[in-house]
Design an enzyme around this catalytic site. Sequence first.
Site, PDB file in Angstrom:
ATOM      1  N   CYS A   1       0.816  -1.205   0.000  1.00  0.00           N
ATOM      2  CA  CYS A   1       0.000   0.000   0.000  1.00  0.00           C
ATOM      3  C   CYS A   1       0.854   1.261   0.000  1.00  0.00           C
ATOM      4  O   CYS A   1       1.697   1.452   0.864  1.00  0.00           O
ATOM      5  CB  CYS A   1      -0.956   0.003   1.189  1.00  0.00           C
ATOM      6  SG  CYS A   1      -2.378  -1.046   0.860  1.00  0.00           S
TER       7      CYS A   1
ATOM      8  N   ASN B   1       0.380  -4.345  -6.259  1.00  0.00           N
ATOM      9  CA  ASN B   1      -0.439  -3.502  -5.416  1.00  0.00           C
ATOM     10  C   ASN B   1      -0.639  -2.194  -6.184  1.00  0.00           C
ATOM     11  O   ASN B   1      -0.215  -2.063  -7.328  1.00  0.00           O
ATOM     12  CB  ASN B   1       0.247  -3.266  -4.064  1.00  0.00           C
ATOM     13  CG  ASN B   1      -0.768  -2.925  -2.976  1.00  0.00           C
ATOM     14  OD1 ASN B   1      -1.642  -2.080  -3.189  1.00  0.00           O
ATOM     15  ND2 ASN B   1      -0.657  -3.552  -1.819  1.00  0.00           N
TER      16      ASN B   1
ATOM     17  N   CYS C   1      -7.294   6.914 -39.083  1.00  0.00           N
ATOM     18  CA  CYS C   1      -6.011   6.294 -39.451  1.00  0.00           C
ATOM     19  C   CYS C   1      -5.195   7.274 -40.270  1.00  0.00           C
ATOM     20  O   CYS C   1      -3.980   7.395 -40.084  1.00  0.00           O
ATOM     21  CB  CYS C   1      -6.248   5.000 -40.226  1.00  0.00           C
ATOM     22  SG  CYS C   1      -7.220   5.196 -41.740  1.00  0.00           S
TER      23      CYS C   1
ATOM     24  N   CYS D   1       4.727   2.416 -45.514  1.00  0.00           N
ATOM     25  CA  CYS D   1       4.251   1.810 -44.258  1.00  0.00           C
ATOM     26  C   CYS D   1       5.376   1.075 -43.531  1.00  0.00           C
ATOM     27  O   CYS D   1       6.019   0.192 -44.099  1.00  0.00           O
ATOM     28  CB  CYS D   1       3.101   0.841 -44.560  1.00  0.00           C
ATOM     29  SG  CYS D   1       2.482   0.011 -43.078  1.00  0.00           S
TER      30      CYS D   1
ATOM     31  N   CYS E   1       3.749   0.273 -38.122  1.00  0.00           N
ATOM     32  CA  CYS E   1       3.848   0.704 -36.718  1.00  0.00           C
ATOM     33  C   CYS E   1       2.633   0.309 -35.887  1.00  0.00           C
ATOM     34  O   CYS E   1       2.687   0.289 -34.674  1.00  0.00           O
ATOM     35  CB  CYS E   1       4.080   2.205 -36.638  1.00  0.00           C
ATOM     36  SG  CYS E   1       2.641   3.199 -37.043  1.00  0.00           S
TER      37      CYS E   1
ATOM     38  N   CYS F   1      -2.385   2.910 -36.888  1.00  0.00           N
ATOM     39  CA  CYS F   1      -3.684   2.956 -37.570  1.00  0.00           C
ATOM     40  C   CYS F   1      -4.627   1.901 -36.999  1.00  0.00           C
ATOM     41  O   CYS F   1      -5.815   2.149 -36.818  1.00  0.00           O
ATOM     42  CB  CYS F   1      -3.512   2.782 -39.076  1.00  0.00           C
ATOM     43  SG  CYS F   1      -2.620   1.309 -39.586  1.00  0.00           S
TER      44      CYS F   1
END
Lengths: 435, 449
Positions: free
Chosen positions: A139, A204, A353, A380, A383, A386
């Site tokens: 905690c 926690n 996108c 492209c 990655c 999109c």
Amino acid sequence: MANLQSNFLGIKSTNPFWLASAPPTDKEYNVRRAFEAGWGGVVWKTLGSEGPPVVNVNGPRYGAVYGADRRLLGLNNIELITDRDLYTNLEEIKRVKADYPDRAVIVSIMVPCEEEAWKAILPLVEDTGADGIELNFGCPHGMSERGMGAAVGQVPEYIEMVTRWCKQYYSKPVIVKLTPNITDIRKPAAAAKRGGADAVSLINTINSITSVNLDSMSPEPSIDGKGTHGGYCGPAVKPIAMSMVSEIARNPETADLPISGIGGVTTWRDAAEFMALGCGNVQVCTAAMTYGFKIVQEMISGLEQWMDEKGYTSIDEFVGMAVPNTTDWQYLNLNYIAKAKIDQDLCISCGRCFAACEDTSHQAISMTPDRKFEVIDAECVACNLCVNVCPVEGCISMEEMDAGKTDPRTGKVVEDQYANWTTHPNNPAAMEPAE
Amino acid sequence: MPTTSPSNKVRADGVVSARLSSEQLNENFCDLHAPLSPHEAKVAADRCYFCHDAPCITACPTSIDIPLFIRQISTGTPEAAATTIFKQNILGGMCARVCPTETLCEEACVRETAENDPVEIGRLQRFATDKVMDAGVHPFTRAASTSKRIAVVGAGPAGLSCAHRLAMKGHDVVIFDGRQKAGGLNEFGIAAYKTVDQFAEREVEWLLSIGGITVELGKRLGENLELDELQSEFDAVFLGIGLAGVNALGLDNEDASGSDDAVEFIAALRQAAHLTNVDIGRNVVVIGGGMTAVDAAVQAKLLGAEHVSLVYRRGVENMNASKFEQDLAAQKGVNIITNAQPVGLIANGSVQEVEFAYTETGADGFKVTDETFRLKADQVFKAIGQKLALNVAGLDIEGGKIAVDENGLSSLDKVWAGGDCASGGDDLTVTAVAEGRDAAEDIHAKLMG
């Protein structure tokens, strides 16, 4: 037919879904309702030493972070350990355990970092007939300022020492609950193991301020105009928790240490993911606090259906299966080439996108005046942004390029062999590939 | 036997007022689309995807940045949302109520594509604009005075929009309108349940609060106002005079009692001190297939007419009234009859029946058949279109409307026009607002250039 029976450290429960030590498990009434709803086990809300119990604030204890439609994504909590008398709790634990022998009842404990304190409480807990204990070293609020909770969890030597006392004065399984408010989670896990812990549970809650009231300039939850950091939990923390779980599962020093997974488990799928990363079971809190105990029914039916579909008959068959596939960046296959592909039948033409790729990535999506969006393979880099921003699931996917094809972006032929950074020519520390 | 209650007037023959009780009428004419509560607005706003170059913006004749204003609502700043709306459309409050959103922004919404359930753009727009207008806040101030004076003829959506933009730019504007109240069709021509609580009147007052605009009522072009005088007296003139002429059926007995123009019925209803004062027939026939026809038919039904038929001479696919409006009429109990053309009005001092002939549209075009039928009618509303009521030497007309270029400039020197009276664009409030605004920008550019 899938059997959800769980055997964690020899503690049997009807399913791997336990309620975490938290407000929902603070008293007999709640725990009985949880068991009636179908939960496999509970970790009773943390007990403190004999004597006047802690007190809680009398204003708001929780703060929240929301997604669309006010879906609760994250909850933060400044409630302390149980504020009820120790003996009341112990009597209730004893009664509940006697009435539900097929469910797991674990007692969470947080007492000062002194041997006498532990020596005093452990026999009392042992006498309840509970199945084990969980040491609350996690905690991050309130108790840590008094040298307990995260204050212990952040010092591996203390963890080891207290765990050792517990193993000495208590005969049943000891689970050490870890705080995520630390740089390297492997250190406290290893310390727990050295101390003799039967398992670790994590995470926690995380130090957090969920929001600031811009009128009163007080952090929320605000108590008379002042706020404090609380413990963050809920769906938002799941990725952090799973990463920490995987670190412990992958570390050779702790690879054989059983793990109880905690952190944003909301659906059967979340549970299955934690378990695939090496958790023998999971603990749930925020989902129950958001939707009530009934959600365990979806977790049970979902996990059963998935196990049946996959042909798993017991949960042990898939626990840890994703661990070997969790690796370091340097070992990822750089010869794996993918390209995004947009399913025009599913596309709703929102253009998110396009905005994401055009503004923040690689200008690899084209847009026509009539709002047709297509991936430009020559730009492209796969990655995945999109895919992530698309509101329609399954509309954009990543498609692997077959070996032998030429990547139009680099002009290079896609190779069949695995090759990673350690042997990459651009790596100044590259090793020669093995002959 | 119970005593005669007011509701028994439902079955009274002829044209009478108060067929329904005052309470029932008030209920019938309440807001068609109730305003969103803050919670509802939050939920509705969360559904917007914040699309790139959003289709809803393209579909809006005034090009309101809809994703931006919805995001401003969802982040707790409806006032900023209202400013986003008013920048493009100063009558955004009215448009939120009367726009056929189902054929504009909401039809284009990607969630219509995805789920046949668009984001509630119209109601969200109302949520934002109401917030600011109810607070009496006007978000714009005037630029420094240019000392230019511009006459705007017609205080409807086009004229008001033009006047506001000109005033904002620092020009002094005089609006002339033939009626005794400003607002044009917003005030006189829209079904009452679309703009309750004197909204049109309040909106004009709010719009004028920017200052620099004088309104002269009871001034009608060709009666007590001459275009050439305006041209010489002012630096520019904008005509937003709408279509004041009403098409006639060309049948005998058209002047009989009970035979009325739908626009006059709608205007009278809007101006009535109380709905119990409005006369309505037991059997009502509306002739036409546009928004005006639907507004008249639905309101006739809501006033307590027992049988209301809307008769259109072509097929349902040719109706100018949107699908939503057609459904609304059907839902309120209006009987929609298509492919039937009026061929006779049977009157005995007052209208008794209308005779229709079925029509056919085949390979050789539209034709009226010999097959006829009659509908009982003690009231007939004609809604077969309006026409330009202006004839000025040198002012070119195109397709029955004032010919204008893309900036609203007419063939006459210093005279611009927009809204229903001008060529181009649909006859919608929102289109009129866009045309008035764009003409103002052009006037400003020409005067200051």
